[in-house]
Design a protein around this motif. Sequence first.
Motif, PDB file in Angstrom:
ATOM      1  N   ASN A 108       0.788  -1.245   0.000  1.00  0.00           N
ATOM      2  CA  ASN A 108       0.000   0.000   0.000  1.00  0.00           C
ATOM      3  C   ASN A 108       0.818   1.292   0.000  1.00  0.00           C
ATOM      4  O   ASN A 108       0.512   2.220   0.746  1.00  0.00           O
ATOM      5  N   TRP A 109       1.820   1.369  -0.842  1.00  0.00           N
ATOM      6  CA  TRP A 109       2.523   2.643  -0.999  1.00  0.00           C
ATOM      7  C   TRP A 109       3.061   2.790  -2.417  1.00  0.00           C
ATOM      8  O   TRP A 109       3.242   1.808  -3.145  1.00  0.00           O
ATOM      9  N   SER A 110       3.309   4.048  -2.785  1.00  0.00           N
ATOM     10  CA  SER A 110       3.827   4.377  -4.121  1.00  0.00           C
ATOM     11  C   SER A 110       4.836   5.513  -4.016  1.00  0.00           C
ATOM     12  O   SER A 110       4.690   6.404  -3.172  1.00  0.00           O
ATOM     13  N   PHE A 111       5.831   5.474  -4.909  1.00  0.00           N
ATOM     14  CA  PHE A 111       6.704   6.622  -5.141  1.00  0.00           C
ATOM     15  C   PHE A 111       6.392   7.169  -6.524  1.00  0.00           C
ATOM     16  O   PHE A 111       6.223   6.408  -7.479  1.00  0.00           O
ATOM     17  N   ILE A 112       6.303   8.483  -6.636  1.00  0.00           N
ATOM     18  CA  ILE A 112       5.923   9.128  -7.900  1.00  0.00           C
ATOM     19  C   ILE A 112       6.931  10.212  -8.226  1.00  0.00           C
ATOM     20  O   ILE A 112       7.299  11.014  -7.365  1.00  0.00           O
ATOM     21  N   VAL A 113       7.382  10.236  -9.468  1.00  0.00           N
ATOM     22  CA  VAL A 113       8.311  11.264  -9.936  1.00  0.00           C
ATOM     23  C   VAL A 113       7.694  11.981 -11.129  1.00  0.00           C
ATOM     24  O   VAL A 113       7.331  11.355 -12.128  1.00  0.00           O
ATOM     25  N   GLN A 114       7.535  13.301 -11.013  1.00  0.00           N
ATOM     26  CA  GLN A 114       7.045  14.132 -12.124  1.00  0.00           C
ATOM     27  C   GLN A 114       8.210  14.486 -13.049  1.00  0.00           C
ATOM     28  O   GLN A 114       9.353  14.605 -12.616  1.00  0.00           O
ATOM     29  N   ALA A 115       7.888  14.697 -14.318  1.00  0.00           N
ATOM     30  CA  ALA A 115       8.870  15.145 -15.319  1.00  0.00           C
ATOM     31  C   ALA A 115      10.133  14.290 -15.280  1.00  0.00           C
ATOM     32  O   ALA A 115      11.252  14.797 -15.375  1.00  0.00           O
ATOM     33  N   ALA A 116       9.950  12.982 -15.157  1.00  0.00           N
ATOM     34  CA  ALA A 116      11.100  12.072 -15.126  1.00  0.00           C
ATOM     35  C   ALA A 116      11.887  12.138 -16.430  1.00  0.00           C
ATOM     36  O   ALA A 116      13.094  11.870 -16.447  1.00  0.00           O
ATOM     37  N   ASN A 117      11.213  12.525 -17.516  1.00  0.00           N
ATOM     38  CA  ASN A 117      11.910  12.653 -18.805  1.00  0.00           C
ATOM     39  C   ASN A 117      12.935  13.770 -18.801  1.00  0.00           C
ATOM     40  O   ASN A 117      13.822  13.812 -19.665  1.00  0.00           O
ATOM     41  N   HIS A 118      12.868  14.694 -17.839  1.00  0.00           N
ATOM     42  CA  HIS A 118      13.852  15.771 -17.741  1.00  0.00           C
ATOM     43  C   HIS A 118      15.157  15.296 -17.106  1.00  0.00           C
ATOM     44  O   HIS A 118      16.189  15.965 -17.254  1.00  0.00           O
ATOM     45  N   TRP A 119      15.092  14.171 -16.397  1.00  0.00           N
ATOM     46  CA  TRP A 119      16.225  13.774 -15.555  1.00  0.00           C
ATOM     47  C   TRP A 119      16.785  12.405 -15.867  1.00  0.00           C
ATOM     48  O   TRP A 119      17.828  12.025 -15.318  1.00  0.00           O
ATOM     49  N   HIS A 120      16.112  11.628 -16.720  1.00  0.00           N
ATOM     50  CA  HIS A 120      16.577  10.271 -17.026  1.00  0.00           C
ATOM     51  C   HIS A 120      16.471  10.044 -18.529  1.00  0.00           C
ATOM     52  O   HIS A 120      15.378  10.063 -19.095  1.00  0.00           O
ATOM     53  N   ASP A 121      17.607   9.834 -19.174  1.00  0.00           N
ATOM     54  CA  ASP A 121      17.630   9.713 -20.635  1.00  0.00           C
ATOM     55  C   ASP A 121      16.804   8.529 -21.126  1.00  0.00           C
ATOM     56  O   ASP A 121      16.101   8.633 -22.145  1.00  0.00           O
ATOM     57  N   GLY A 122      16.877   7.407 -20.436  1.00  0.00           N
ATOM     58  CA  GLY A 122      16.102   6.243 -20.855  1.00  0.00           C
ATOM     59  C   GLY A 122      14.615   6.499 -20.784  1.00  0.00           C
ATOM     60  O   GLY A 122      13.858   6.144 -21.696  1.00  0.00           O
ATOM     61  N   ALA A 123      14.174   7.149 -19.702  1.00  0.00           N
ATOM     62  CA  ALA A 123      12.753   7.468 -19.556  1.00  0.00           C
ATOM     63  C   ALA A 123      12.303   8.436 -20.649  1.00  0.00           C
ATOM     64  O   ALA A 123      11.179   8.346 -21.156  1.00  0.00           O
ATOM     65  N   ALA A 124      13.174   9.351 -21.026  1.00  0.00           N
ATOM     66  CA  ALA A 124      12.832  10.335 -22.061  1.00  0.00           C
ATOM     67  C   ALA A 124      12.535   9.663 -23.400  1.00  0.00           C
ATOM     68  O   ALA A 124      11.768  10.197 -24.216  1.00  0.00           O
ATOM     69  N   GLN A 125      13.115   8.498 -23.643  1.00  0.00           N
ATOM     70  CA  GLN A 125      12.865   7.786 -24.900  1.00  0.00           C
ATOM     71  C   GLN A 125      11.413   7.353 -25.027  1.00  0.00           C
ATOM     72  O   GLN A 125      10.896   7.175 -26.126  1.00  0.00           O
ATOM     73  N   LEU A 126      10.743   7.182 -23.886  1.00  0.00           N
ATOM     74  CA  LEU A 126       9.350   6.727 -23.903  1.00  0.00           C
ATOM     75  C   LEU A 126       8.396   7.805 -24.421  1.00  0.00           C
ATOM     76  O   LEU A 126       7.263   7.523 -24.801  1.00  0.00           O
ATOM     77  N   VAL A 127       8.865   9.053 -24.446  1.00  0.00           N
ATOM     78  CA  VAL A 127       8.044  10.166 -24.921  1.00  0.00           C
ATOM     79  C   VAL A 127       8.078  10.261 -26.454  1.00  0.00           C
ATOM     80  O   VAL A 127       7.131  10.747 -27.079  1.00  0.00           O
ATOM     81  N   LYS A 128       9.161   9.780 -27.057  1.00  0.00           N
ATOM     82  CA  LYS A 128       9.371   9.984 -28.494  1.00  0.00           C
ATOM     83  C   LYS A 128       8.242   9.441 -29.383  1.00  0.00           C
ATOM     84  O   LYS A 128       7.908  10.071 -30.388  1.00  0.00           O
ATOM     85  N   PRO A 129       7.623   8.293 -29.075  1.00  0.00           N
ATOM     86  CA  PRO A 129       6.521   7.832 -29.935  1.00  0.00           C
ATOM     87  C   PRO A 129       5.332   8.788 -29.988  1.00  0.00           C
ATOM     88  O   PRO A 129       4.489   8.677 -30.882  1.00  0.00           O
ATOM     89  N   PHE A 130       5.260   9.730 -29.043  1.00  0.00           N
ATOM     90  CA  PHE A 130       4.145  10.682 -28.996  1.00  0.00           C
ATOM     91  C   PHE A 130       4.556  12.060 -29.534  1.00  0.00           C
ATOM     92  O   PHE A 130       3.799  13.021 -29.415  1.00  0.00           O
ATOM     93  N   GLN A 131       5.751  12.160 -30.118  1.00  0.00           N
ATOM     94  CA  GLN A 131       6.268  13.468 -30.524  1.00  0.00           C
ATOM     95  C   GLN A 131       5.535  14.100 -31.701  1.00  0.00           C
ATOM     96  O   GLN A 131       5.700  15.290 -31.948  1.00  0.00           O
ATOM     97  N   THR A 132       4.736  13.327 -32.434  1.00  0.00           N
ATOM     98  CA  THR A 132       3.971  13.937 -33.520  1.00  0.00           C
ATOM     99  C   THR A 132       2.738  14.674 -32.997  1.00  0.00           C
ATOM    100  O   THR A 132       2.031  15.316 -33.772  1.00  0.00           O
ATOM    101  N   MET A 133       2.477  14.588 -31.706  1.00  0.00           N
ATOM    102  CA  MET A 133       1.447  15.423 -31.084  1.00  0.00           C
ATOM    103  C   MET A 133       2.033  16.830 -30.925  1.00  0.00           C
ATOM    104  O   MET A 133       3.250  16.994 -30.827  1.00  0.00           O
ATOM    105  N   PRO A 134       1.202  17.884 -30.892  1.00  0.00           N
ATOM    106  CA  PRO A 134       1.730  19.242 -30.729  1.00  0.00           C
ATOM    107  C   PRO A 134       2.583  19.365 -29.475  1.00  0.00           C
ATOM    108  O   PRO A 134       2.138  19.012 -28.373  1.00  0.00           O
TER     109      PRO A 134
END
Length: 381
Positions: free
Chosen positions: A79-105
């Motif tokens: 019953n617990w969670s850790f949450i990180v906002q804007a993880a794509n700003h701080w982790h290069d691997g995580a930032a790769q997960l955003v690329k498939p959505f880059q054709t959105m504005p």
Amino acid sequence: MYQLTLSLDEFLRQYWQKQPTIIKGGFAEFQDPITPEELAGLTMEEVVDSRFVSNLDNNWQAEHGPFDDDKFATLPERNWSFIVQAANHWHDGAAQLVKPFQTMPQWLFDDLMISFSVEGGGVGPHIDQYDVFIIQGMGKRHWRVGAKDVGQYKETQRHQALRQIESFEAEIDDILEPGDILYIPPGFPHDGYALEPSMSYSVGFRSPKEQELISNFADYVLAHDYGDEHLHKPELRTQNNFGQISTSDLHSLVGMLKATLDNEETLKDFMGCMLSQSRHQLNIIEPSSKWSSEDVYQHLDNGGNILKVSGLRALAHESEPNIVYVNGEMFKIPEELTDVALLMTSHDVICLKNSGEWLTQNSAVISLITDLINKGYWFIE
């Protein structure tokens, strides 16, 4: 490289801001770009926006980071969670997960939020006012999503840092496995909890509220000293009811207000500056030693890459592609250098490979790139 198994164009036509849906296997053979240990490491950083949420025995607790080793040493099994906002700003691997959505504005994209939860972990039933693609990583998570009905759902405050609702009837009730994607438009109640240790990746898109536009525009007008004039009305006359605002005066005052709002160039610059600013802190670090144009030229000429800071927004209006807005700053680029503006707004890397020899054949181009590097917006590894 991550690749969606669905067509974004078809998805937008059918689902975007219309209805929630689950895309089974949205990412085939999905591999987590970050480990739970790496995510925990990010929560220890001062510059990273992180949270810890627990609901043991229905006693909801929420804390903001940064955290230390002592926090992780005393955690229960459930019953617990850790949450990180804007993880794509701080982790290069995580930032790769955003690329498939880059054709959105790009101006709509907000951030990549990552959550690690043990069994029973979640943030409770709630409603968000943005679009989100929730990608399931390791483990399994049970999700429920209800119907959109403004005013139907009552807010409850189980903890002051959590905006939850009491309950809702689920229209989607399913379990997400690695690679599955749950899309939720604004206003739909939802609740998810981990069935086992699991990772969730939320790719969020958020448009500004009308209130934000008005408030930010007022700040922009003041910052640029626009409209620093009083009403000028030499034809003023006496009136019997001196407590009355005449229709003529009202029209004059409203006209003053509308004058700036009707200025197309002012509005375009304001929108460009506002929309190019991230809601979350960026990893912008100005180089300790300034780069010279000659050094940048040599780096590019030797086949080197110049990388954009992850999460940095570089935008241009369709009608004025040679004015580029970067993190709230405006850069005017000569019309003959349209390719440079396109490189800044549509690519994460500046190099000869994605541009051509013209990149190093114009001193103005090199000078601009050097300025961007020295501001910390682009960088050389």
